[in-house]
Every structure is written in C-alpha cells, then in structure tokens.
Design a protein around this motif. Structure first.
Motif, short mmCIF file in Angstrom:
data_model
loop_
_atom_site.label_atom_id
_atom_site.label_comp_id
_atom_site.label_asym_id
_atom_site.label_seq_id
_atom_site.Cartn_x
_atom_site.Cartn_y
_atom_site.Cartn_z
N PRO A 172 -0.64 9.12 4.41
CA PRO A 172 -1.58 8.10 4.90
C PRO A 172 -1.72 8.07 6.41
O PRO A 172 -2.79 7.82 6.92
CB PRO A 172 -0.99 6.79 4.39
N GLU A 173 -0.63 8.31 7.14
CA GLU A 173 -0.72 8.29 8.60
C GLU A 173 -1.64 9.39 9.10
O GLU A 173 -2.40 9.19 10.03
CB GLU A 173 0.66 8.44 9.25
N LEU A 174 -1.57 10.55 8.47
CA LEU A 174 -2.43 11.66 8.87
C LEU A 174 -3.88 11.35 8.52
O LEU A 174 -4.78 11.64 9.29
CB LEU A 174 -1.99 12.96 8.20
N GLY A 175 -4.11 10.77 7.35
CA GLY A 175 -5.47 10.42 6.95
C GLY A 175 -6.08 9.39 7.88
O GLY A 175 -7.25 9.46 8.24
N ARG A 176 -5.27 8.44 8.33
CA ARG A 176 -5.76 7.41 9.23
C ARG A 176 -6.09 8.00 10.59
O ARG A 176 -7.09 7.65 11.20
CB ARG A 176 -4.73 6.29 9.37
N ALA A 177 -5.27 8.89 11.07
CA ALA A 177 -5.51 9.49 12.37
C ALA A 177 -6.76 10.36 12.36
O ALA A 177 -7.52 10.38 13.32
CB ALA A 177 -4.30 10.34 12.79
N LYS A 178 -7.01 11.04 11.25
CA LYS A 178 -8.17 11.91 11.17
C LYS A 178 -9.46 11.13 11.01
O LYS A 178 -10.49 11.51 11.53
CB LYS A 178 -8.03 12.87 9.98
N SER A 179 -9.42 10.03 10.26
CA SER A 179 -10.65 9.32 9.98
C SER A 179 -10.94 8.19 10.96
O SER A 179 -11.97 7.57 10.88
CB SER A 179 -10.62 8.77 8.55
N ARG A 180 -10.04 7.91 11.88
CA ARG A 180 -10.20 6.89 12.92
C ARG A 180 -10.81 5.59 12.37
O ARG A 180 -11.99 5.49 12.15
CB ARG A 180 -11.07 7.41 14.05
N GLY A 181 -9.95 4.66 12.19
CA GLY A 181 -10.42 3.35 11.75
C GLY A 181 -10.27 3.13 10.26
O GLY A 181 -10.51 2.05 9.78
N THR A 185 0.83 -1.20 0.00
CA THR A 185 0.00 0.00 0.00
C THR A 185 0.87 1.25 0.00
O THR A 185 0.58 2.22 -0.71
CB THR A 185 -0.94 0.01 1.22
N ARG A 186 1.93 1.22 0.78
CA ARG A 186 2.84 2.37 0.84
C ARG A 186 3.50 2.61 -0.52
O ARG A 186 3.64 3.75 -0.97
CB ARG A 186 3.89 2.14 1.92
N MET A 187 3.90 1.53 -1.20
CA MET A 187 4.52 1.68 -2.51
C MET A 187 3.51 2.24 -3.52
O MET A 187 3.86 3.10 -4.34
CB MET A 187 5.08 0.35 -2.99
N GLN A 188 2.25 1.79 -3.45
CA GLN A 188 1.22 2.32 -4.34
C GLN A 188 0.98 3.80 -4.07
O GLN A 188 0.78 4.58 -5.00
CB GLN A 188 -0.08 1.54 -4.18
N TRP A 189 1.01 4.18 -2.78
CA TRP A 189 0.84 5.59 -2.43
C TRP A 189 1.96 6.43 -3.03
O TRP A 189 1.72 7.50 -3.59
CB TRP A 189 0.80 5.76 -0.91
N HIS A 190 3.20 5.94 -2.93
CA HIS A 190 4.33 6.68 -3.49
C HIS A 190 4.24 6.78 -5.01
O HIS A 190 4.61 7.80 -5.59
CB HIS A 190 5.66 6.05 -3.07
N GLN A 191 3.74 5.72 -5.67
CA GLN A 191 3.57 5.78 -7.11
C GLN A 191 2.55 6.84 -7.49
O GLN A 191 2.77 7.62 -8.43
CB GLN A 191 3.13 4.42 -7.65
N THR A 192 1.44 6.88 -6.78
CA THR A 192 0.39 7.87 -7.06
C THR A 192 0.90 9.28 -6.79
O THR A 192 0.64 10.20 -7.55
CB THR A 192 -0.86 7.58 -6.21
N ARG A 193 1.65 9.44 -5.70
CA ARG A 193 2.19 10.77 -5.37
C ARG A 193 3.18 11.21 -6.44
O ARG A 193 3.20 12.37 -6.83
CB ARG A 193 2.87 10.74 -4.01
N GLN A 194 4.00 10.28 -6.93
CA GLN A 194 4.97 10.64 -7.97
C GLN A 194 4.24 11.10 -9.22
O GLN A 194 4.68 12.04 -9.89
CB GLN A 194 5.88 9.44 -8.28
N LYS A 195 3.13 10.47 -9.54
CA LYS A 195 2.34 10.87 -10.71
C LYS A 195 1.84 12.31 -10.53
O LYS A 195 1.93 13.12 -11.46
CB LYS A 195 1.17 9.92 -10.90
#
Length: 147
Positions: free
Chosen positions: A46-55, A14-24
C-alpha cells in the motif's frame, strides 16, 4: 465522530484487510502450485501504491504480477518516460526466470518455499497490526474512563 473513526484505527483496519487479502492470494498460489501455466500473484504494498498514485488512500492496492508474467505493462504517457525491457530482452535475460526462481517446464512459476516465507511474514505483520489495534482501543478506553 465516533471513537472508531479515528485515523489511526482506520489505517490499522485497512492494513489488516490488506493482509487478509494478501494471505488469500498467497494461499491460492500454494493451492495452484501444480497447475500448468499458473503464474503466482501478490499484492502491491500500500505504501508503494500511495506514493505512485499521489493522493490515493492508504488502502489503494493493485495486483502486482512478478516480472515476466503476462499482463498489461507500464503505461507510457509521455515520450520522455524511460521504457523498461520486457522479459527475455537485454543482456543475460532469461525468459524462463520469474523474480529469482525457475519456471517449471509446465509453465508454473510457483516456488512453494518462497510462498511459505511470504505467508509467514504476512502473518507476523497481520499480528502486529491487530496487536496495535487492540492496544489503541485499550488506550482509548483508559482515556475515557471505561476501564
């Protein structure tokens, strides 16, 4: 359960996919550096998104626009929420400033130096995630005796 369904491998994928999308997105920012009115975009961490959306899952990301960019603001679901001043409001606010750099007269807010720094950091983080993924797979192979 297959070996590739392990949580650590899923997180790294998931982290690698996030970095690919961010690079795009970062490359789109660079490609549109001369387009009048273009506002640079980036992905929320992603860590910030997870903390904000809880769960929400590790891969939950949202497009984050720089301060002062057009788009939907923060949702106020309770009158007790603190409101954030919009661009151009408050003491010393400059509506032409977007996250630390000047917007050109054409309205373009892309700073090539900053985008290239983000791209380099993103590449290094992607390489770290791929290295961890590869080492995890090698460790699993050793553990099951396939090496």
């Amino acid at each position: 359960m297959s070996v590739t369904d392990l949580p650590i491998l899923g997180l790294l994928r998931t982290r690698m996919q996030w970095h690919q999308t961010r690079q795009k997105l970062l490359s789109e920012n660079v490609a549109n550096a001369d387009l009048p009115g273009f506002k640079p975009r980036d992905l929320a961490n992603p860590e910030l998104g997870r903390a904000k959306s809880r769960g929400a899952g590790f891969g939950t990301v949202a497009l984050a626009q720089p301060e002062g960019a057009s788009g939907a603001g923060l949702a106020v679901t309770s009158p007790a929420h603190i409101t954030i001043a919009q661009a151009g409001e408050g003491p010393g606010a400059d509506a032409r400033r977007i996250k630390g750099f000047e917007v050109r007269p054409s309205g373009n807010g892309v700073n090539l130096e900053e985008e290239m720094m983000k791209s380099g950091d993103n590449q290094a983080d992607y390489q770290l995630a791929t290295s961890l993924y590869q080492k995890s797979l090698e460790t699993l192979k050793i553990a099951i005796g396939k090496r």
